[in-house]
Write an enzyme that holds these catalytic residues in place. Structure first.
Site, mmCIF file in Angstrom:
data_model
loop_
_atom_site.group_PDB
_atom_site.id
_atom_site.type_symbol
_atom_site.label_atom_id
_atom_site.label_comp_id
_atom_site.label_asym_id
_atom_site.label_seq_id
_atom_site.Cartn_x
_atom_site.Cartn_y
_atom_site.Cartn_z
ATOM 1 N N CYS A 20 0.845 -1.199 0.000
ATOM 2 C CA CYS A 20 0.000 0.000 0.000
ATOM 3 C C CYS A 20 0.876 1.243 0.000
ATOM 4 O O CYS A 20 1.890 1.293 0.700
ATOM 5 C CB CYS A 20 -0.894 -0.021 1.240
ATOM 6 S SG CYS A 20 -2.032 1.364 1.367
ATOM 7 N N HIS A 50 -9.191 -3.628 -2.060
ATOM 8 C CA HIS A 50 -8.189 -2.909 -1.270
ATOM 9 C C HIS A 50 -8.512 -1.414 -1.224
ATOM 10 O O HIS A 50 -8.516 -0.801 -0.154
ATOM 11 C CB HIS A 50 -6.798 -3.151 -1.885
ATOM 12 C CG HIS A 50 -5.694 -2.414 -1.205
ATOM 13 N ND1 HIS A 50 -4.755 -3.036 -0.418
ATOM 14 C CD2 HIS A 50 -5.356 -1.093 -1.203
ATOM 15 C CE1 HIS A 50 -3.900 -2.141 0.041
ATOM 16 N NE2 HIS A 50 -4.246 -0.945 -0.432
ATOM 17 N N GLU A 51 -8.792 -0.833 -2.395
ATOM 18 C CA GLU A 51 -9.055 0.608 -2.454
ATOM 19 C C GLU A 51 -10.394 0.972 -1.809
ATOM 20 O O GLU A 51 -10.507 1.999 -1.133
ATOM 21 C CB GLU A 51 -8.991 1.107 -3.897
ATOM 22 C CG GLU A 51 -7.635 0.933 -4.569
ATOM 23 C CD GLU A 51 -6.468 1.521 -3.793
ATOM 24 O OE1 GLU A 51 -6.651 2.508 -3.059
ATOM 25 O OE2 GLU A 51 -5.353 0.977 -3.917
ATOM 26 N N HIS A 103 -10.164 1.375 1.869
ATOM 27 C CA HIS A 103 -9.673 2.689 2.301
ATOM 28 C C HIS A 103 -10.828 3.657 2.542
ATOM 29 O O HIS A 103 -10.788 4.461 3.474
ATOM 30 C CB HIS A 103 -8.742 3.305 1.248
ATOM 31 C CG HIS A 103 -7.336 2.831 1.318
ATOM 32 N ND1 HIS A 103 -6.506 3.089 2.388
ATOM 33 C CD2 HIS A 103 -6.588 2.119 0.437
ATOM 34 C CE1 HIS A 103 -5.317 2.562 2.164
ATOM 35 N NE2 HIS A 103 -5.342 1.959 0.982
#
EC number: 3.5.1.88
Length: 168
Positions: A91, A133-134, A137
Site C-alpha cells: 500500500c 483494497h481501495e 480505504h
C-alpha cells in the site's frame, strides 16, 4: 493538476470514512490530481481519496502495463464476492511493507464513473483484489488491519523507519 501528498500510517485521516459524492462535477479536479499522484508514484496501481486526506468517496486504479488505462470509481461498493484466497498486498500508505491478506478472488462492484453514470464491474482477476483494497480505504480500513497485532506493529516500525530515511 497537482501531485497530492499521500498519507502514511499512523495518520488518523486514513481512518476517516469517506462520504458519498452527490455531484460529480465537484470532484473532477480531485480525480485529475489523484491520477497525477498515482502516476507520480511510479509503482502505485490504486489510490483512494482518503489516502490524500479527502473525504469524497473516489478511487482511481490503473493496472495497465503502460499506465494509461485509468479506472475511476465514484461511490464504489462491493455488491458481492466469492472464493476467498490469500494474496500479498502492499500500500502507498504503508510504504515498504507487504503481507498476505485474504480477499475475494471474484467480485461485483457498483459505482459511478467520472461522469456520474452508473457502472457495474465484474472481475475475477487481479482487478478484483485491487478494487477491494481501495474500497476498504474509503471505509477507513487498511490492509494491515486484517493482520495480527504483532504484524501491525512490524508494519508500523518499518514505515516509521522508511519515513525517517526519506526525510533525510
Amino acid at each position: 493538476m497537482a501531485v497530492l501528498e499521500i498519507l502514511s500510517i499512523p495518520d488518523p485521516r486514513l481512518k476517516v470514512k469517506a462520504e458519498k459524492v452527490t455531484d460529480v462535477s465537484t470532484i473532477q479536479t480531485l480525480i485529475d490530481d489523484m491520477l497525477e499522484t498515482l502516476y507520480a508514484t511510479g509503482n502505485g496501481i490504486g489510490l483512494a481519496s482518503t489516502q490524500v486526506g479527502r473525504k469524497e468517496a473516489v478511487v482511481v486504479i490503473d493496472i495497465s502495463d503502460e499506465r494509461n488505462d485509468p479506472l475511476i470509481l465514484v461511490n464504489p461498493e462491493v455488491v458481492s464476492g466469492e472464493n476467498k484466497a490469500l494474496g500479498q498486498e502492499g500500500c502507498l500508505s504503508v510504504p515498504e511493507y507487504y503481507a498476505d491478506v485474504e480477499r475475494y478472488t471474484s467480485v461485483v462492484v457498483s459505482a459511478l464513473d467520472r461522469d456520474g453514470n452508473p457502472i457495474t464491474i465484474e472481475s475475477d482477476e487481479f482487478l478484483a483484489i485491487v478494487m477491494q483494497h481501495e474500497i476498504d480505504h474509503l471505509s477507513g480500513n487498511l490492509f494491515i488491519d486484517y493482520l495480527s497485532p504483532l504484524k501491525q506493529k512490524m508494519a508500523m516500525k518499518k514505515v516509521k523507519k522508511y519515513v525517517k530515511a526519506q526525510a533525510k
